[in-house]
Enzyme design. Structure first.
Site, PDB file in Angstrom:
ATOM      1  N   SER A 169      -9.710   2.089   3.136  1.00  0.00           N
ATOM      2  CA  SER A 169      -8.799   2.820   2.281  1.00  0.00           C
ATOM      3  C   SER A 169      -7.812   1.939   1.509  1.00  0.00           C
ATOM      4  CB  SER A 169      -8.011   3.823   3.125  1.00  0.00           C
ATOM      5  OG  SER A 169      -7.141   3.143   4.015  1.00  0.00           O
TER       6      SER A 169
ATOM      7  N   LYS B 231       0.865  -1.184   0.000  1.00  0.00           N
ATOM      8  CA  LYS B 231       0.000   0.000   0.000  1.00  0.00           C
ATOM      9  C   LYS B 231       0.899   1.231   0.000  1.00  0.00           C
ATOM     10  CE  LYS B 231      -3.821   2.041   2.695  1.00  0.00           C
ATOM     11  NZ  LYS B 231      -4.668   1.884   3.901  1.00  0.00           N
TER      12      LYS B 231
ATOM     13  N   SER C 169      -9.949  -0.266   7.347  1.00  0.00           N
ATOM     14  CA  SER C 169      -9.374  -0.076   6.005  1.00  0.00           C
ATOM     15  C   SER C 169      -8.706  -1.296   5.371  1.00  0.00           C
ATOM     16  CB  SER C 169      -8.362   1.068   6.028  1.00  0.00           C
ATOM     17  OG  SER C 169      -9.028   2.298   5.986  1.00  0.00           O
TER      18      SER C 169
END
Lengths: 95, 484
Positions: free
Chosen positions: B151, B76, B175
């Site tokens: 997210s 990420k 997330s």
């Protein structure tokens, strides 16, 4: 509780966020909805409750006072918008 | 090869069926061919990846390979990666090339994992749909008109489309788990403090935790073995032994006590989603578990509590982006104040600005007691509910999200509608517990996630509970069409 445009301007100034005048109204609307939403916490009974700042009961760890990091200034400054002679450059602060 | 799990690819590498270079090349080609449809990556690093793959192959030839040596992964874009842009999904950091590795990145690098690139995400991890990214929304591989969640939406979509076998993620208020649920994969969030936060760009420091998005619980165990453990560079990292999480996977579930919080089955829960969760609970009964109802009476306070605590911490953490030392700087600042205000006004997107302002407001003079202090108290009530439930049961189960994936643009008008999508996941971060979401079925062709919550530091148990389910079901093996 709804936030006025002036309150939004004040919060934005505190947070050092330059908000376009045309967006103040929409932020006032959004932030009012968020504040209204979190206002429901007021109804919770918390008189004898200890505030919890952190999930784990832990104490601040201390380490020996010795140098553990080496100097990476030049490398770090490669990400800076403006530098000179190892210093970060900002607009003149003192006339 | 792409349909194999990370663990299966690790076995194929160990058995000499394929080299890391071949595997890495194949996944790079998949990303090139498919990611135009999904926008799951912000940055790809094919040259570096092939170099790491050749190094992994050399390591294996010299007998120095571990279980992760040579397997491709992605990070990420919230994790700092030395020499590679780390944008955090923001214009603010579009030009930021990290001078160091996050501990998670360093540990996976040492283990020999090959990094294919950095995945898309909501800006500064603030969002539940991946629509707040400065690099554009990510599309759900199950239906490209729908969001992948957020997210960690890029990591989720990349794994769901098998453009990478596994990816890292972060979970501040769901997330990892929410996007895993919406894309039909396994999301795992360890206990707060289990994995180092060093080099993971901070959003809300008392809630943030690193974890994984994978095709299976076994894969999550494999990754957690590498990333868990004490790190002196993170003052909230816990000094506690790391068990072999893979070693606990096969334990029998006979007699396992499963608690189902009745508060999870509220009026907001979609009926079809509830039926999928009920079927999963039946599966656990067949595996020998005892399922009983439990209560988390303060769960209803978790989203409002979260939207005081997280913005408060965010407003403090994001003060560091000042246009002076790194990140975006506005053109021709008049003076220092103008430099701060315009750099931050132009560099941050609307959702990040909303959260900074919410946090600034709840921490400001006159409001601190009514909001921030109050939320710290309701946070304690929420945490204590979980502690009481774990006196009675071993693990909690319920839905991860109230509905399957929603449409792109469907919830962007009202922040509260978006926030309420995280009604089952926020509480876990407030308490600091480990949790997972695993695929449990479908509603109208869209995946549904089963939410598993464990007691503090019982990651091994949680992974075991997830793994046993995956041995008798094949939901986690299902893949979207059109990814061939």
């Amino acid at each position: 509780m709804s936030l006025s445009p002036d309150q939004v301007r004040h919060i934005a100034r505190l947070a050092r966020l330059g908000i376009d005048e045309s967006e103040i109204e929409s932020y006032a609307d959004n932030l009012s909805r968020i504040v209204d939403f979190v206002d429901q916490l007021g109804k919770a009974e918390t008189a004898d409750v200890e505030p919890m700042a952190h999930p784990l009961e832990m104490a601040q760890r201390l380490r020996e006072d010795e140098v553990t990091e080496s100097d990476h200034r030049d490398e770090y400054q490669e990400n800076a918008p403006q530098t000179e002679a190892g210093l970060y450059i900002v607009p003149r602060v003192i006339e | 090869m792409f349909e194999k799990t990370l663990s299966e690819l690790a076995d194929a590498l160990a058995g000499g069926e394929v080299s890391s270079e071949e595997l890495t090349r194949a996944f790079i080609e998949r990303i090139d061919a498919l990611d135009g449809n999904y926008n799951a990556f912000i940055t790809t690093t094919p040259e570096e990846a092939l170099e790491q793959a050749r190094e992994a192959d050399r390591r294996r030839a010299s007998g120095d390979a571990g279980p992760l040596t040579g397997v491709p992964i992605a990070h990420k874009d919230i994790f700092c990666t030395r020499g590679v842009r780390t944008s955090c999904g923001s214009k603010m950091l579009d030009n930021f090339v990290s001078p160091y590795d996050a501990t998670v990145v360093a540990r996976l690098r040492e283990a020999g994992a090959v990094c294919l690139g950095k995945t898309n995400m909501d800006e500064f991890a603030m969002g539940s749909s991946n629509e707040t990214s400065w690099y554009g929304p990510v599309r759900n591989p199950w239906d490209t008109e729908r969001v992948p969640g957020g997210s960690s939406g890029g990591s989720a979509a990349a794994v769901a489309a098998r453009m990478v076998p596994a990816a890292t993620g972060t979970d501040t208020g769901g997330s990892i788990r929410q996007p895993a649920a919406l894309t039909g994969i396994t999301g795992f969030k360890p206990t707060y403090g289990r994995v180092s936060r060093y080099g993971m760009i901070a959003f809300a420091s008392s809630l943030d935790q690193a974890g994984s998005l994978t095709a299976s619980a076994e894969d999550a165990a494999l990754l957690l073995n590498a990333i868990a453990g004490f790190d002196p560079r993170d003052s909230t990292s816990v000094e506690r032994e790391v068990p072999d999480y893979r070693g606990e996977l096969d334990q029998d579930l006979k007699g396992l006590k499963v608690g189902v919080p009745s508060e999870f089955f509220d009026e907001g829960l979609d009926g079809e989603t509830a039926r999928v969760v009920e079927a999963a609970l039946d599966q656990y009964r067949e595996l020998g578990a005892e399922v009983r109802e439990v209560h988390l009476p303060h769960l209803g306070l978790s989203v409002p509590t979260y939207y005081v605590v997280a913005p408060a911490e965010c407003s403090s953490n994001l003060a560091r982006f000042d246009g002076v030392r790194f990140g975006y700087r506005c053109e021709d600042p008049r003076d220092l104040l103008d430099l701060y205000e315009r750099s931050r006004g132009e560099g941050f997107g609307p959702e990040v600005q909303r959260r900074i302002m919410t946090g600034t407001y709840v921490l400001s003079a006159g409001y601190y007691d009514a909001y921030y202090l109050k939320a710290q108290k309701t946070r304690k009530l929420i945490r204590d509910d979980f502690l009481a439930a774990f006196e009675e049961v071993d693990v909690l189960m319920g839905p991860t999200t109230p509905t399957p994936a929603f449409g792109i643009g469907e919830k962007t008008d009202d922040p509260i509608t978006m926030y309420l999508n995280d009604v089952y996941v926020n509480a876990v971060n407030l308490a600091g517990l480990p949790a997972a979401s695993i695929p449990a079925g479908f509603v109208n062709g869209l995946p549904v996630g089963l939410h598993l919550i464990g007691n503090f530091f019982e990651e091994g148990r949680l992974l075991n509970v997830a793994h046993r389910y995956q041995q008798v079901t094949d939901w986690h093996r299902r893949m979207p069409e059109n990814i061939e």
